[in-house]
Design a protein around this motif. Structure first.
Motif, PDB file in Angstrom:
ATOM      1  N   LEU A 198       0.843  -1.198   0.000  1.00 54.86           N
ATOM      2  CA  LEU A 198       0.000   0.000   0.000  1.00 54.86           C
ATOM      3  C   LEU A 198       0.874   1.242   0.000  1.00 54.86           C
ATOM      4  O   LEU A 198       1.811   1.349   0.804  1.00 54.86           O
ATOM      5  CB  LEU A 198      -0.904   0.025   1.235  1.00 54.86           C
ATOM      6  N   SER A 199       0.581   2.170  -0.891  1.00 48.63           N
ATOM      7  CA  SER A 199       1.229   3.477  -0.878  1.00 48.63           C
ATOM      8  C   SER A 199       0.341   4.439  -0.106  1.00 48.63           C
ATOM      9  O   SER A 199      -0.863   4.507  -0.361  1.00 48.63           O
ATOM     10  CB  SER A 199       1.462   3.988  -2.301  1.00 48.63           C
ATOM     11  N   LEU A 200       0.948   5.183   0.831  1.00 54.12           N
ATOM     12  CA  LEU A 200       0.181   6.025   1.741  1.00 54.12           C
ATOM     13  C   LEU A 200       0.746   7.439   1.791  1.00 54.12           C
ATOM     14  O   LEU A 200       1.967   7.636   1.706  1.00 54.12           O
ATOM     15  CB  LEU A 200       0.213   5.440   3.155  1.00 54.12           C
ATOM     16  N   ASP A 201      -0.148   8.405   1.924  1.00 48.89           N
ATOM     17  CA  ASP A 201       0.247   9.761   2.311  1.00 48.89           C
ATOM     18  C   ASP A 201       0.022   9.868   3.806  1.00 48.89           C
ATOM     19  O   ASP A 201      -1.112   9.726   4.281  1.00 48.89           O
ATOM     20  CB  ASP A 201      -0.611  10.800   1.584  1.00 48.89           C
ATOM     21  N   ARG A 202       1.112  10.097   4.557  1.00 49.05           N
ATOM     22  CA  ARG A 202       1.014  10.170   6.016  1.00 49.05           C
ATOM     23  C   ARG A 202       1.822  11.361   6.498  1.00 49.05           C
ATOM     24  O   ARG A 202       3.040  11.429   6.316  1.00 49.05           O
ATOM     25  CB  ARG A 202       1.551   8.884   6.652  1.00 49.05           C
ATOM     26  N   ASP A 203       1.119  12.300   7.115  1.00 51.16           N
ATOM     27  CA  ASP A 203       1.789  13.493   7.667  1.00 51.16           C
ATOM     28  C   ASP A 203       2.684  14.154   6.633  1.00 51.16           C
ATOM     29  O   ASP A 203       3.869  14.451   6.875  1.00 51.16           O
ATOM     30  CB  ASP A 203       2.608  13.116   8.908  1.00 51.16           C
ATOM     31  N   ASP A 204       2.123  14.376   5.442  1.00 52.03           N
ATOM     32  CA  ASP A 204       2.822  15.063   4.349  1.00 52.03           C
ATOM     33  C   ASP A 204       4.020  14.289   3.819  1.00 52.03           C
ATOM     34  O   ASP A 204       4.890  14.859   3.137  1.00 52.03           O
ATOM     35  CB  ASP A 204       3.277  16.466   4.789  1.00 52.03           C
TER      36      ASP A 204
END
Length: 353
Positions: A198-204
């Protein structure tokens, strides 16, 4: 009168009575015919529970961005004729504008009419929600599939955290909640029991994590212990009001989406034409086939339409009963429909059935 003449007369009367009785018998079939159409860009009236006549716009937006069009975008329906006798069924059978089908196809024995109505109402609401998501995406507002909670001690604990935006599954972009479920299902089919990237955007920041998807009790593929929701901005204040229309099912999705885009676009997307159409739509703007298209084209033409936006998979059925003067435009996606409307405005020929 001779005895033979009396016998013949009585026989004729008896045959006539039996024939009439047979033709008057109720049959286990229903007829599907052209139903009413509604301009999604217009105003309609209905009588509320107090007996007052109400006037309502189907699609509205904030005054600062709302626009009006000279043309129309008409959603179409099928009318079900139930409790018909044999004579009426035969009439419907020979008419090109109707389809006669077994009653159980429309009203299964294991469901009450109330249950069927509730299902139709839910699909009607779902179609509006999917249409809004697709319309806003067409207007430039992307969807962020966001993790809202992760159950402690679940297989997804620590791999995902609240607030994560899932941007891709195994490198494939996640554009909607429906797309996430589809990609997870594909991963489960390709490698059962194996984790998926999974590719995630987390805290910029962009991070990668792995979780093994599971099958939910409803048959869909999910991330275990994880709740997600699609987050999308709506700077237009789009609202759909359908109270009093008494319409159900998912097939108005395409017209809903087009009407929403038209409502907040300065240009008249219809080019002043009366355009009708049908098709179920998903959150990514894909347009799927529906039932009753052979009857819907007749209703569209009767209410002044000259163009009918047709799901590609419904083209053959629509062509079999298309009225003179109605052009069948073939669409697979919302973008196809928008491009076809642009072609019509510019005097070009769009893709047709």
């Amino acid at each position: 009168m001779k005895r033979r003449g009396v016998t013949v007369l009585l026989g004729a009367v008896l045959v006539s009575l039996l024939t009439w009785q047979a033709l008057s018998m109720r049959v286990a079939y229903v007829a599907l015919g052209p139903g009413p159409t509604v301009d999604a860009l217009g105003v309609y009236e209905y009588t509320d529970d107090t007996g007052q006549v109400q006037s309502i716009s189907l699609i509205t937006a904030d005054d600062a961005v709302s626009s009006q069009s000279d043309g129309q975008l008409r959603l179409v329906t099928v009318r079900i004729h139930d409790d018909i006798d044999l004579l009426r069924a035969l009439y419907y059978w020979i008419s090109d504008d109707y389809a006669v089908v077994p009653r159980e196809f429309q009203y299964p024995d294991d469901k009450s009419k109330d249950e069927i109505a509730a299902e139709q109402a839910q699909m009607w609401e779902n179609s509006q929600s999917a249409a809004e998501t697709a319309a806003l995406r067409a207007l430039g507002e992307e969807v962020s599939v966001t993790v809202t909670s992760v159950a402690e001690d679940s297989p997804s604990d620590e791999a995902l955290v609240e607030g994560d935006v899932i941007t891709a599954v195994a490198g494939e972009p996640v554009t909607s909640q429906e797309k996430l479920a589809s990609l997870l299902a594909e991963a489960m089919l390709a490698d059962p029991g194996e984790p998926v990237s999974l590719s995630l955007d987390r805290d910029d920041s962009t991070v990668t994590s792995e979780v093994t998807p599971e099958q939910h009790e409803d048959g869909s593929a999910v991330l275990p212990g994880v709740l997600v929701e699609p987050v999308q901005d709506d700077p237009y204040g789009l609202t759909v009001t359908t109270e009093g229309l008494n319409i159900g099912g998912p097939s108005a999705g395409l017209i809903f989406a087009l009407a929403m885009v038209d409502r907040v676009t300065a240009e008249d997307l219809t080019g002043g034409l009366v355009i009708a159409g049908t098709g179920e739509i998903d959150e990514d703007g894909n347009v799927g086939p529906i039932g009753g298209v052979a009857q819907k084209v007749v209703g569209a033409k009767a209410d002044g339409a000259t163009v009918f936006l047709t799901p590609a998979a419904n083209c053959e059925s629509a062509k079999s009963n298309v009225p003179d003067g109605l052009t069948l435009v073939k669409v697979n996606t919302l973008d196809d429909a928008l491009a076809s409307l642009e072609a019509l405005r510019e005097g070009r020929t769009p893709a047709t059935c």
